[in-house]
Design a protein around this motif. Structure first.
Motif, PDB file in Angstrom:
ATOM      1  N   GLU A   1      39.174  16.492  67.683  1.00 34.21           N
ATOM      2  CA  GLU A   1      38.345  15.307  69.881  1.00 34.21           C
ATOM      3  C   GLU A   1      37.040  16.262  68.865  1.00 34.21           C
ATOM      4  O   GLU A   1      36.518  17.073  68.769  1.00 34.21           O
ATOM      5  CB  GLU A   1      39.019  15.936  70.350  1.00 34.21           C
ATOM      6  CG  GLU A   1      38.134  15.134  72.122  1.00 34.21           C
ATOM      7  CD  GLU A   1      37.203  16.389  72.646  1.00 34.21           C
ATOM      8  OE1 GLU A   1      35.215  15.246  72.589  1.00 34.21           O
ATOM      9  OE2 GLU A   1      37.040  17.434  72.304  1.00 34.21           O
TER      10      GLU A   1
ATOM     11  N   SER B   1      33.699  15.185  69.884  1.00 37.30           N
ATOM     12  CA  SER B   1      33.113  15.540  70.854  1.00 37.30           C
ATOM     13  C   SER B   1      32.389  16.713  71.473  1.00 37.30           C
ATOM     14  O   SER B   1      31.455  17.499  72.088  1.00 37.30           O
ATOM     15  CB  SER B   1      33.068  14.819  72.250  1.00 37.30           C
ATOM     16  OG  SER B   1      33.532  15.135  72.937  1.00 37.30           O
TER      17      SER B   1
ATOM     18  N   GLN C   1      31.165  21.904  66.812  1.00 40.07           N
ATOM     19  CA  GLN C   1      30.883  20.518  67.181  1.00 40.07           C
ATOM     20  C   GLN C   1      30.675  20.875  68.689  1.00 40.07           C
ATOM     21  O   GLN C   1      29.953  20.133  69.598  1.00 40.07           O
ATOM     22  CB  GLN C   1      32.812  20.024  67.755  1.00 40.07           C
ATOM     23  CG  GLN C   1      32.952  19.879  66.542  1.00 40.07           C
ATOM     24  CD  GLN C   1      34.436  18.745  66.532  1.00 40.07           C
ATOM     25  OE1 GLN C   1      35.068  19.257  67.519  1.00 40.07           O
ATOM     26  NE2 GLN C   1      34.676  18.672  65.459  1.00 40.07           N
TER      27      GLN C   1
ATOM     28  N   LEU D   1      27.418  19.420  70.548  1.00 42.61           N
ATOM     29  CA  LEU D   1      27.110  19.021  72.121  1.00 42.61           C
ATOM     30  C   LEU D   1      25.805  19.513  73.311  1.00 42.61           C
ATOM     31  O   LEU D   1      25.554  18.979  73.751  1.00 42.61           O
ATOM     32  CB  LEU D   1      28.662  19.081  72.332  1.00 42.61           C
ATOM     33  CG  LEU D   1      28.677  18.818  74.266  1.00 42.61           C
ATOM     34  CD1 LEU D   1      28.841  17.954  74.545  1.00 42.61           C
ATOM     35  CD2 LEU D   1      30.556  19.952  74.868  1.00 42.61           C
TER      36      LEU D   1
ATOM     37  N   ARG E   1      22.602  16.478  71.987  1.00 42.53           N
ATOM     38  CA  ARG E   1      22.390  16.010  73.152  1.00 42.53           C
ATOM     39  C   ARG E   1      21.893  16.100  73.862  1.00 42.53           C
ATOM     40  O   ARG E   1      20.770  15.750  75.110  1.00 42.53           O
ATOM     41  CB  ARG E   1      23.512  15.868  74.348  1.00 42.53           C
ATOM     42  CG  ARG E   1      25.253  15.358  74.074  1.00 42.53           C
ATOM     43  CD  ARG E   1      25.509  14.277  74.965  1.00 42.53           C
ATOM     44  NE  ARG E   1      27.418  14.224  74.139  1.00 42.53           N
ATOM     45  CZ  ARG E   1      28.197  13.584  74.629  1.00 42.53           C
ATOM     46  NH1 ARG E   1      28.398  14.087  75.874  1.00 42.53           N
ATOM     47  NH2 ARG E   1      29.272  13.785  74.680  1.00 42.53           N
TER      48      ARG E   1
END
Lengths: 233, 233
Positions: free
Chosen positions: A22, A24, A196, A200, A204
């Protein structure tokens, strides 16, 4: 290290085997927070068992039960992403268990300081992370957040303990510094090991800011808590 | 015996000092059930820490957290009667601590049997007691009751353990008999030591029945659980 756990079967062939990674980092974030909550539940309960009065016992047990509530919310969030909670938590077991092994309170008042300091750091982290997330992830994080900050009762107890034995202040200040240092060390290790997740929390970031700035904010908030306890930073 | 507790100050001069003894026995009932829930919370958490997998750990920790919820409900009930929860619990500390000291599980599968058997006995007790109470006491007891019966997951685990090692059945059957015997012993001791409580459970009984009959019903229900586990009564 949690010696009681057998090798993880689902890493290779478990329920997640068919799913692509995954991208994100949200599963990683929830796995980290879920395992941290579960372990806090166990640790706080262990500490609560040592309380001198039924009221103190119940107060710290209440914080523990709240941690279990967080674990349940976060597990639900992992399942909503079609992942297995235990598989999502597994990568964080070693680092978090090690953090706790290195910060085992020597007595009841150290337990209270740890409960208050850790609860504060975790609440700060949730608050900052929430700003970096999209819905519905953000909503879940905020739901967990409303239930943190239960350690306020510890402040009065710690101050009382210092009044009745002023030499405690030095030991507890040292203890709180160590806790904060170990917590930042844990955060840095987790970021280094989980790309990851680091992305994140970093990429962001708009306002207010990436991982480095997050650490300096945590430091400021921590200083505020030390003042509340009447301890030198 | 809970060695960590200091002598109880409120028995003589605490917050309850100005109040006459509460004649109905409801404070005693809630004090008994509140302390039993609080101790179950600690014991189940201790047992959960020994689980071999994160899923089992979380399942037993979930039962523990539910016990803490019961404790909170019952504490609230005691406060609604203008009593101090810790003063209401105090008279039951010794008997309940002794019960647990006499029934410490030797391993994980004994923990599961204890969780399932005790949770069942407690749920039966709540169900029977509810019939003897007036509102709003009955309502509170029923509120606690809806959240019992979480130990169902233990049944599958215990049966699996017996399949993979059939010699376990004898030891676990003995263990379950001991648990049930100690639980009845605890109930009898508590009734003998707390007249108002015994009167509450006996005198108000209309249908179905006083303390003696209650015990025989508990025995029947216990036999049903032994069958579910695949164990001889």
């Amino acid at each position: 290290v949690d010696a009681g756990l057998p090798p993880e079967p689902s890493a290779a062939g478990g329920a997640d085997a068919g799913l692509p990674p995954e991208p994100s980092g949200v599963t990683e974030l929830f796995g980290l927070l879920a395992y941290a909550s579960l372990v806090s539940f166990f640790r706080l309960t262990q500490d609560a068992a040592r309380a001198g009065s039924l009221d103190d016992k119940a107060a710290l047990a209440g914080m523990a039960a709240a941690e279990f509530g967080h674990f349940q919310l976060l597990s639900g969030g992992i399942q909503a992403l079609q992942r297995e909670p235990s598989a999502a938590m597994r990568p964080f077991v070693e680092a978090i268990d090690e953090f706790h092994a290195r910060t085992t309170p020597a007595d009841w008042v150290e337990s209270l300081v740890k409960a208050y300091v850790s609860d504060g750091i975790v609440a700060d982290f949730y608050r900052m992370v929430a700003q970096l997330l999209d819905e519905p992830t953000r909503e879940l994080v905020l739901e967990v957040l409303v239930d943190t900050g239960q350690a306020q009762f510890a402040v009065a107890r710690v101050r009382e303990a210092i009044v009745s034995d002023p030499r405690l202040a030095g030991r507890l200040a040292l203890w709180a510094r160590r806790l904060f240092g170990e917590a930042l060390g844990l955060a840095q290790r987790v970021m280094a090991e989980h790309e990851q997740l680091a992305r994140l929390l970093d990429a962001r970031a708009v306002q207010p800011a990436p991982v480095g700035r997050m650490f300096s904010q945590l430091t400021d908030y921590h200083a505020g808590r030390m003042a509340a306890l009447g301890l030198a930073v």
